[in-house]
Design a protein around this motif. Structure first.
Motif, PDB file in Angstrom:
ATOM      1  N   GLY A 156      22.731  10.329   0.756  1.00  0.00           N
ATOM      2  CA  GLY A 156      23.172   9.211  -0.070  1.00  0.00           C
ATOM      3  C   GLY A 156      22.055   8.255  -0.433  1.00  0.00           C
ATOM      4  O   GLY A 156      22.306   7.098  -0.793  1.00  0.00           O
ATOM      5  N   TRP A 157      20.813   8.729  -0.364  1.00  0.00           N
ATOM      6  CA  TRP A 157      19.671   7.841  -0.620  1.00  0.00           C
ATOM      7  C   TRP A 157      18.500   8.677  -1.118  1.00  0.00           C
ATOM      8  O   TRP A 157      18.364   9.855  -0.766  1.00  0.00           O
ATOM      9  CB  TRP A 157      19.271   7.097   0.661  1.00  0.00           C
ATOM     10  N   LEU A 158      17.651   8.069  -1.940  1.00  0.00           N
ATOM     11  CA  LEU A 158      16.378   8.648  -2.350  1.00  0.00           C
ATOM     12  C   LEU A 158      15.347   7.541  -2.425  1.00  0.00           C
ATOM     13  O   LEU A 158      15.664   6.400  -2.795  1.00  0.00           O
ATOM     14  CB  LEU A 158      16.463   9.313  -3.736  1.00  0.00           C
ATOM     15  N   HIS A 159      14.104   7.857  -2.079  1.00  0.00           N
ATOM     16  CA  HIS A 159      12.989   6.941  -2.283  1.00  0.00           C
ATOM     17  C   HIS A 159      12.933   6.551  -3.755  1.00  0.00           C
ATOM     18  O   HIS A 159      13.220   7.364  -4.635  1.00  0.00           O
ATOM     19  CB  HIS A 159      11.698   7.652  -1.855  1.00  0.00           C
ATOM     20  N   ASN A 160      12.567   5.299  -4.045  1.00  0.00           N
ATOM     21  CA  ASN A 160      12.589   4.825  -5.430  1.00  0.00           C
ATOM     22  C   ASN A 160      11.700   5.654  -6.344  1.00  0.00           C
ATOM     23  O   ASN A 160      12.065   5.935  -7.488  1.00  0.00           O
ATOM     24  CB  ASN A 160      12.175   3.354  -5.490  1.00  0.00           C
ATOM     25  N   VAL A 186       0.825  -1.215   0.000  1.00  0.00           N
ATOM     26  CA  VAL A 186       0.000   0.000   0.000  1.00  0.00           C
ATOM     27  C   VAL A 186       0.854   1.257   0.000  1.00  0.00           C
ATOM     28  O   VAL A 186       0.549   2.237  -0.689  1.00  0.00           O
ATOM     29  CB  VAL A 186      -0.946  -0.006   1.218  1.00  0.00           C
ATOM     30  N   GLY A 187       1.945   1.256   0.758  1.00  0.00           N
ATOM     31  CA  GLY A 187       2.672   2.502   0.980  1.00  0.00           C
ATOM     32  C   GLY A 187       3.952   2.685   0.206  1.00  0.00           C
ATOM     33  O   GLY A 187       4.567   3.755   0.284  1.00  0.00           O
ATOM     34  N   ARG A 188       4.369   1.693  -0.580  1.00  0.00           N
ATOM     35  CA  ARG A 188       5.689   1.722  -1.198  1.00  0.00           C
ATOM     36  C   ARG A 188       5.908   2.896  -2.155  1.00  0.00           C
ATOM     37  O   ARG A 188       7.037   3.356  -2.337  1.00  0.00           O
ATOM     38  CB  ARG A 188       5.945   0.418  -1.956  1.00  0.00           C
ATOM     39  N   ASN A 189       4.839   3.398  -2.784  1.00  0.00           N
ATOM     40  CA  ASN A 189       4.991   4.456  -3.779  1.00  0.00           C
ATOM     41  C   ASN A 189       4.919   5.860  -3.197  1.00  0.00           C
ATOM     42  O   ASN A 189       5.076   6.833  -3.928  1.00  0.00           O
ATOM     43  CB  ASN A 189       3.940   4.308  -4.879  1.00  0.00           C
ATOM     44  N   PHE A 190       4.673   5.980  -1.896  1.00  0.00           N
ATOM     45  CA  PHE A 190       4.498   7.297  -1.284  1.00  0.00           C
ATOM     46  C   PHE A 190       5.816   7.809  -0.719  1.00  0.00           C
ATOM     47  O   PHE A 190       6.429   7.169   0.132  1.00  0.00           O
ATOM     48  CB  PHE A 190       3.436   7.236  -0.178  1.00  0.00           C
ATOM     49  N   ASP A 191       6.226   8.967  -1.216  1.00  0.00           N
ATOM     50  CA  ASP A 191       7.410   9.636  -0.695  1.00  0.00           C
ATOM     51  C   ASP A 191       6.936  10.774   0.209  1.00  0.00           C
ATOM     52  O   ASP A 191       6.831  11.927  -0.207  1.00  0.00           O
ATOM     53  CB  ASP A 191       8.271  10.172  -1.833  1.00  0.00           C
ATOM     54  N   THR A 192       6.637  10.424   1.449  1.00  0.00           N
ATOM     55  CA  THR A 192       6.111  11.407   2.402  1.00  0.00           C
ATOM     56  C   THR A 192       7.210  12.084   3.208  1.00  0.00           C
ATOM     57  O   THR A 192       6.922  12.973   4.007  1.00  0.00           O
ATOM     58  CB  THR A 192       5.134  10.733   3.378  1.00  0.00           C
ATOM     59  N   GLY A 193       8.440  11.654   3.022  1.00  0.00           N
ATOM     60  CA  GLY A 193       9.543  12.164   3.819  1.00  0.00           C
ATOM     61  C   GLY A 193       9.830  11.325   5.044  1.00  0.00           C
ATOM     62  O   GLY A 193      10.837  11.532   5.723  1.00  0.00           O
ATOM     63  N   VAL A 194       8.960  10.335   5.332  1.00  0.00           N
ATOM     64  CA  VAL A 194       9.125   9.483   6.508  1.00  0.00           C
ATOM     65  C   VAL A 194       9.746   8.142   6.124  1.00  0.00           C
ATOM     66  O   VAL A 194      10.590   7.593   6.833  1.00  0.00           O
ATOM     67  CB  VAL A 194       7.773   9.260   7.223  1.00  0.00           C
ATOM     68  N   HIS A 195       9.323   7.564   5.000  1.00  0.00           N
ATOM     69  CA  HIS A 195       9.884   6.326   4.445  1.00  0.00           C
ATOM     70  C   HIS A 195       9.678   5.103   5.335  1.00  0.00           C
ATOM     71  O   HIS A 195      10.533   4.219   5.398  1.00  0.00           O
ATOM     72  CB  HIS A 195      11.378   6.490   4.143  1.00  0.00           C
ATOM     73  N   ALA A 196       8.532   5.034   6.008  1.00  0.00           N
ATOM     74  CA  ALA A 196       8.266   3.900   6.902  1.00  0.00           C
ATOM     75  C   ALA A 196       7.931   2.629   6.138  1.00  0.00           C
ATOM     76  O   ALA A 196       8.116   1.531   6.664  1.00  0.00           O
ATOM     77  CB  ALA A 196       7.127   4.248   7.853  1.00  0.00           C
ATOM     78  N   ASP A 197       7.425   2.752   4.919  1.00  0.00           N
ATOM     79  CA  ASP A 197       6.930   1.588   4.184  1.00  0.00           C
ATOM     80  C   ASP A 197       7.879   1.096   3.108  1.00  0.00           C
ATOM     81  O   ASP A 197       7.489   0.336   2.224  1.00  0.00           O
ATOM     82  CB  ASP A 197       5.552   1.902   3.582  1.00  0.00           C
ATOM     83  N   VAL A 198       9.128   1.546   3.148  1.00  0.00           N
ATOM     84  CA  VAL A 198      10.175   0.977   2.302  1.00  0.00           C
ATOM     85  C   VAL A 198      11.296   0.504   3.223  1.00  0.00           C
ATOM     86  O   VAL A 198      11.480   1.020   4.317  1.00  0.00           O
ATOM     87  CB  VAL A 198      10.697   1.988   1.262  1.00  0.00           C
ATOM     88  N   SER A 199      12.036  -0.486   2.773  1.00  0.00           N
ATOM     89  CA  SER A 199      12.917  -1.219   3.683  1.00  0.00           C
ATOM     90  C   SER A 199      14.220  -0.503   4.013  1.00  0.00           C
ATOM     91  O   SER A 199      14.814  -0.757   5.057  1.00  0.00           O
ATOM     92  CB  SER A 199      13.231  -2.594   3.101  1.00  0.00           C
ATOM     93  N   ARG A 200      14.732   0.331   3.135  1.00  0.00           N
ATOM     94  CA  ARG A 200      16.053   0.957   3.264  1.00  0.00           C
ATOM     95  C   ARG A 200      17.155  -0.105   3.342  1.00  0.00           C
ATOM     96  O   ARG A 200      18.228   0.137   3.888  1.00  0.00           O
ATOM     97  CB  ARG A 200      16.114   1.876   4.488  1.00  0.00           C
ATOM     98  N   LEU A 201      16.884  -1.292   2.787  1.00  0.00           N
ATOM     99  CA  LEU A 201      17.865  -2.379   2.790  1.00  0.00           C
ATOM    100  C   LEU A 201      18.821  -2.318   1.601  1.00  0.00           C
ATOM    101  O   LEU A 201      19.806  -3.056   1.560  1.00  0.00           O
ATOM    102  CB  LEU A 201      17.162  -3.737   2.776  1.00  0.00           C
ATOM    103  N   SER A 202      18.522  -1.476   0.632  1.00  0.00           N
ATOM    104  CA  SER A 202      19.259  -1.537  -0.634  1.00  0.00           C
ATOM    105  C   SER A 202      20.773  -1.378  -0.490  1.00  0.00           C
ATOM    106  O   SER A 202      21.521  -2.070  -1.199  1.00  0.00           O
ATOM    107  CB  SER A 202      18.706  -0.505  -1.622  1.00  0.00           C
TER     108      SER A 202
END
Length: 384
Positions: free
Chosen positions: A127-131, A25-41
């Motif tokens: 050094g990172w950006l939401h996809n 549900v949340g993967r496409n939202f760049d709200t500035g919080v990034h709770a729904d993406v893993s940051r594992l990359s």
């Protein structure tokens, strides 16, 4: 962000409960919080955590197919570029030359396009950006600012902690509409406003109907070159930043008498200090784990010191994880030649994961995706 395997596994454990519905549900939202993406990359990119471990965690937690697909995208991109190495060479060749007008303003976040400038600063600072932000950024770079995509890809490589030759190069080509020909990804103000939940709304600032980019057809896939068998007896182990989980390389039949980490000054070009520091720390972590695992001394080496190191150990064989197309593989060409002059053989060990995935990347991702269930089935076995 600590560049260690322990930190990567901790992040994997913490995000695993969100790999299902929350991610879908949340993967496409760049709200500035990034709770729904893993940051594992950054951890997967250096294989501090392996793709198998991430997919296995998702399967065990009932993660969404979308999350699992995203992991396989990385393997697909690597395979696609591995079968077409000339695409990497061509993209790097376009980076040299006089900078075009507007390049500095784009890099420094001075374009006047609020969302783009904010992402430029976020990239530089973290050094990172939401996809999704990466896609918007690349599209604006190419179609609104009319800057060469190759320079955008180079900018990302210099700044991203998870910068990867295949994923980065081919994602920029995809946005430009030359990877999937005639289908560019065009950043739309309405889409940005929706998926940033109103943080940004660049209405009237973007070219939302750009002309197509003219580019040659992608080359056909070449034959897949398999990896080498692990020689028995005394070997030296050479690590590099593309694969920092030596414990799972399958070297049990050999005797590792020395370990070195190949340190490169940059990704074919100078990188940001934070990127260099993350990569150096990741290598240090891998060398410490490898030394403990194999019971051998580990050290960092510059490329020109590798042949002397192997000769000093009096080994006939140096083993390394297979380096996919990119700057590490490029750096290995003169290193292999220097080893050969000393009568020392270089062996590239290809993981079973890569051997299964890469040859399937002959067409688009959706053709590759049909193989994912069978690949997942194989994850019930201990594939590194």
């Amino acid at each position: 962000m600590k560049a260690t395997r322990a930190e990567g596994l901790c992040r994997l454990r913490d995000f695993t409960p969100r790999m299902g519905g929350a991610y879908a549900v949340g993967r496409n939202f760049d709200t500035g919080v990034h709770a729904d993406v893993s940051r594992l990359s950054p951890y997967v990119r250096h294989r501090l955590v392996t793709e198998r471990e991430v997919v296995a965690a998702a399967l065990g937690a009932g993660g969404s197919q979308k999350f699992i697909d995203e992991v396989f995208w990385r393997s697909y991109w690597k395979g696609w570029l591995q079968l077409r190495p000339g695409v990497w060479d061509a993209s790097r060749a376009e980076v040299s030359g006089a900078p075009p007008p507007g390049l500095d303003a784009a890099i420094e976040g001075r374009t006047g396009i609020t969302c783009f400038d904010a992402w430029a600063r976020e990239l530089s600072e973290t050094g990172w950006l939401h996809n999704h932000a990466r896609m918007w950024f690349a599209s604006i770079w190419i179609f609104t600012l009319r800057l060469p995509w190759e320079l955008g890809a180079d900018h990302f490589l210099r700044h991203l902690l998870d910068g990867d030759a295949a994923s980065n190069t081919l994602s920029w080509r995809w946005v430009a509409g030359i990877q999937t020909r005639g289908k560019p990804y065009v950043a739309l103000a309405e889409n940005i406003a929706r998926f940033t939940q109103g943080r940004f709304n660049p209405v009237g600032q973007l070219d939302e109907n750009p002309a197509a980019i003219v580019a040659p057809e992608p080359p056909p896939p070449s034959a897949f070159a398999p990896g080498d068998a692990v020689p028995a007896g005394r070997i030296a182990l050479l690590l590099h930043e593309d694969d920092l989980h030596p414990e799972s390389l399958g070297l049990e039949a050999a005797q590792v008498v020395g370990i070195a980490g190949l340190t490169l000054p940059g990704r074919g070009a100078p990188v940001e200090p934070a990127v260099a520091a993350f990569t150096k720390a990741a290598m240090s972590d891998a060398l410490a784990r490898a030394s403990l695992h194999f019971g051998a001394t580990a050290e960092s080496l510059a490329p020109e010191a590798v042949a002397d190191w192997a000769a000093r150990l009096s080994v006939a064989d140096v083993v390394m994880p297979y380096a996919p197309v990119g700057w590490v593989a490029d750096a290995m060409v003169p290193i292999e030649a220097a080893l050969a002059e000393r009568g020392i053989r270089l062996h590239r060990v290809l993981r079973a994961w890569d051997a299964a995935c890469w040859p399937l990347a002959t067409k688009g991702f959706f053709a590759f995706r049909e193989h994912i269930p069978a690949l997942i089935e194989r994850l019930t076995h201990d594939i590194p």
